[in-house]
Design a protein around this motif. Sequence first.
Motif, mmCIF file in Angstrom:
data_model
loop_
_atom_site.group_PDB
_atom_site.id
_atom_site.type_symbol
_atom_site.label_atom_id
_atom_site.label_comp_id
_atom_site.label_asym_id
_atom_site.label_seq_id
_atom_site.Cartn_x
_atom_site.Cartn_y
_atom_site.Cartn_z
ATOM 1 N N HIS A 42 54.706 15.330 17.392
ATOM 2 C CA HIS A 42 53.005 15.490 17.127
ATOM 3 C C HIS A 42 53.086 16.980 17.192
ATOM 4 O O HIS A 42 53.552 18.223 17.374
ATOM 5 C CB HIS A 42 52.557 14.965 18.167
ATOM 6 N N TYR A 44 51.210 18.751 19.283
ATOM 7 C CA TYR A 44 51.173 19.399 20.780
ATOM 8 C C TYR A 44 52.919 19.509 20.534
ATOM 9 O O TYR A 44 53.222 20.078 21.845
ATOM 10 C CB TYR A 44 50.496 18.781 21.509
ATOM 11 N N LEU A 45 53.592 18.022 20.631
ATOM 12 C CA LEU A 45 55.417 18.643 21.012
ATOM 13 C C LEU A 45 55.489 19.114 20.267
ATOM 14 O O LEU A 45 57.059 20.603 20.539
ATOM 15 C CB LEU A 45 55.629 17.320 20.501
ATOM 16 N N ASP A 48 55.007 22.764 22.559
ATOM 17 C CA ASP A 48 55.575 22.838 23.413
ATOM 18 C C ASP A 48 57.353 22.200 23.004
ATOM 19 O O ASP A 48 57.978 23.531 23.968
ATOM 20 C CB ASP A 48 55.516 21.557 23.965
ATOM 21 N N TRP A 49 57.918 22.869 21.952
ATOM 22 C CA TRP A 49 59.003 22.970 21.821
ATOM 23 C C TRP A 49 59.334 24.114 20.473
ATOM 24 O O TRP A 49 60.260 24.333 20.890
ATOM 25 C CB TRP A 49 59.269 22.226 20.568
ATOM 26 N N HIS A 248 54.771 7.049 28.375
ATOM 27 C CA HIS A 248 53.683 7.401 28.205
ATOM 28 C C HIS A 248 52.629 6.407 27.585
ATOM 29 O O HIS A 248 51.192 6.644 28.474
ATOM 30 C CB HIS A 248 53.693 8.897 26.574
ATOM 31 N N ARG A 273 57.122 9.636 23.412
ATOM 32 C CA ARG A 273 56.474 10.988 24.223
ATOM 33 C C ARG A 273 56.480 11.516 25.680
ATOM 34 O O ARG A 273 57.133 12.300 25.634
ATOM 35 C CB ARG A 273 54.747 11.116 23.691
ATOM 36 N N GLY A 274 57.577 10.276 26.298
ATOM 37 C CA GLY A 274 57.505 10.087 27.827
ATOM 38 C C GLY A 274 59.005 10.770 27.735
ATOM 39 O O GLY A 274 59.016 11.314 28.557
ATOM 40 N N SER A 277 58.512 14.675 26.279
ATOM 41 C CA SER A 277 58.592 15.980 26.676
ATOM 42 C C SER A 277 58.875 16.839 27.739
ATOM 43 O O SER A 277 58.665 17.437 28.186
ATOM 44 C CB SER A 277 56.812 14.787 27.327
ATOM 45 N N GLY A 279 60.946 18.156 26.305
ATOM 46 C CA GLY A 279 61.867 19.694 25.443
ATOM 47 C C GLY A 279 62.991 19.439 25.349
ATOM 48 O O GLY A 279 63.423 18.585 25.360
ATOM 49 N N THR A 286 67.192 13.286 29.713
ATOM 50 C CA THR A 286 66.418 12.260 29.912
ATOM 51 C C THR A 286 66.582 10.972 29.001
ATOM 52 O O THR A 286 66.816 9.882 29.388
ATOM 53 C CB THR A 286 65.098 12.849 29.620
#
Length: 299
Positions: A42, A44-45, A48-49, A248, A273-274, A277, A279, A286
């Motif tokens: 995505h 936004y991801l 974020d990365w 998510h 996504r969960g 996120s 990172g 995770t």
Amino acid sequence: MAQHGGVRAGEGDGAAASDGFGTRLQRIIAERGGLCVGIDPHSYLLADWALPDDASGARELGLAVVEAAARGGAGIVKPQVAFFERFGSAGYAALEEVLAAARAAGLLVIADVKRGDLGTSVEAYGEAWLTPGAPLEADAMTISAFQGVGSLAGPIRLAAESGKGLFVLAATSNPEAAAIQTSVAPDSGRSVARAIIEDVTVQNQAIGHVAGPLGVVLGATLDLSVFGIDVSSAPTPELPVLAPGFGHQGARIEDAASIYGEYARMLVVSESRGILSAGPDGLADTIATRAAEVRTALA
């Protein structure tokens, strides 16, 4: 950002097509559990990365997920093709690298393409994603049977011949689908979702493997009984089930067994996504935690 030089096309476990997709999926689930890590770059991801929102960013995120999935003990990944396709030919080139790296790392790869058509057109879609040695080769693909499961004859034949798999959309989590998927045919009394499961089962029986190469998509956020699906007994041969909606989207991994009942025997628990996120730095840990949770929930 992690380096990716340790994963190269042509390496990996080299599982023979003669094993059949269902057999290989069973083996992966037995060895590593049923967690499937989505690869969804995505916008936004990527931000974020700290990656650019372009094909190079999608490639970097995809290769990092492959590496982390292999380190974290997951056995299955699912690239969402749309997030690569939005970058055109450069996006497809990036996706080819990610697909090859994932399969070389010994991961089972489900291409989330949701293609659907009929005749030679749907056969060509199958050839693109399921042909051994093809640039976009995956182990399985998601596919739509809006024109009926019979319209998928070409991809079904190719999957059976080349040890690949299909996941046919049956009961999906988006609310817009419910009106169609819960509709009941007056001649048979079957809901559309149930009819797809039963028609897929007939195809699996004709192919004759203990575990079918053909599976279905059943959303984890649904009450499957509303869709006419009785989870107290599962079809034979074993039916692979791709289960989006965890993390998510709200479904809890610890509820997987109660949601799917007997259908949980070959359950692929999909989360993207969960997990993403977390990172790049926290990704492998995770995945390892989530993979352990899935194994516990479905033990």
